[in-house]
Design a protein around this motif. Sequence first.
Motif: not given
Length: 381
Positions: A161-166, A326-331, A336-339, A367-370
Amino acid sequence: MAAIALPQIKLPKLKLPKLQLPRLDVGAILKSPTAGLTGAGVLFAGAAVALVNLLGPVSGADHLLLPLDTGLHGAPAGWREALKPSHGKTHTYADVIRLSERPLAPGAVAGSAHATAPMAFAGGALAQAPIAGFYAPGPAGPLPIIAQDGRTPAQAYARPFTANGRPKVALVIGGLGLEARRTRQAIETLRPEITLSFSVYAEGLQGWIDEARAHGHEVLLETPMEPVDYPDNDAGPFSLMAAGQAPEITQKLEWILSRATGYFGLTNYLGSRFLATDPAYDAFAGAARGRGLAFIDDGSAARRGGALPRATAERVIDDRLSGPAIDQQLAALEAGALQRGQALGSGFAYPVTLEKVAQWANAVEQRGYQLAPASALTAKR
């Protein structure tokens, strides 16, 4: 896989008292990935008839028995020796190998020119396990070890894995290996960045792990542990018990670890009481650390360390078993990742979970995540 024209085989009628078997479709059996590949290889090699052993649940793959030398033809160097325990009788049949324990790789059987590799997402297959230098014979079979250069199985078997900053989001989907259809669905339909965890009680465990890694998934091994409502809720005969002494915990853990190879770490199956008990957890963490493994829990051991690579799932995405829930939990996982820059969730291989996770994983990066493997979120603590 292209259809293979095979000579017709007459199977004798089976007379099994007190056992009602479903009507067998021989054509379908011979067209299945495992049986078709194996049948072609054996027939083209000049064998008279492959030995067919119909075992296991109706939904699982059929089991074929071949001479041991043929079955291990494509195995990595040293694997045959590693299967021999340090003492006592070998756990491998003297003259046959059950293919469900390690499906033959494409082209492994001489003459199987029609074999094709399984379809997979972009990203490529992970290295076939075991990797030389990361295992050694143990009392019940091969055990993971830290290599002489200091590299650990947690590093060797993790998905690169290589992080891309997202913001990074990761998921562990567990309960695999016990039901063939759901296990295959998880392996073949989920993005390879999704980490898969397998039950140590699964039949054909090594074969499932091999398939998962061939599709790019890194793998965790589920460690059964004592819950607070034991014995009403029992994690099985090799469950690690909260009252167990360190030698007993280590012995049971070695049996669990010897069930297969190719996993980068462990995760808990149940274990609310075990993980809350200091001496028991310390014995487990010490043994896992000595083997160079990571430990990822489902939220039951959030405050635990142990000086080994650790990560904790911050939410179980299918606590409420419905698509909208499940959709709500994934959102919420994305939030959490954004924070915090990263977030890890866990789920079980329910049909609705697999469907929703497949949809989510295919769109989350837009949507801007990795999307990351769980190993990328571990840190020593």
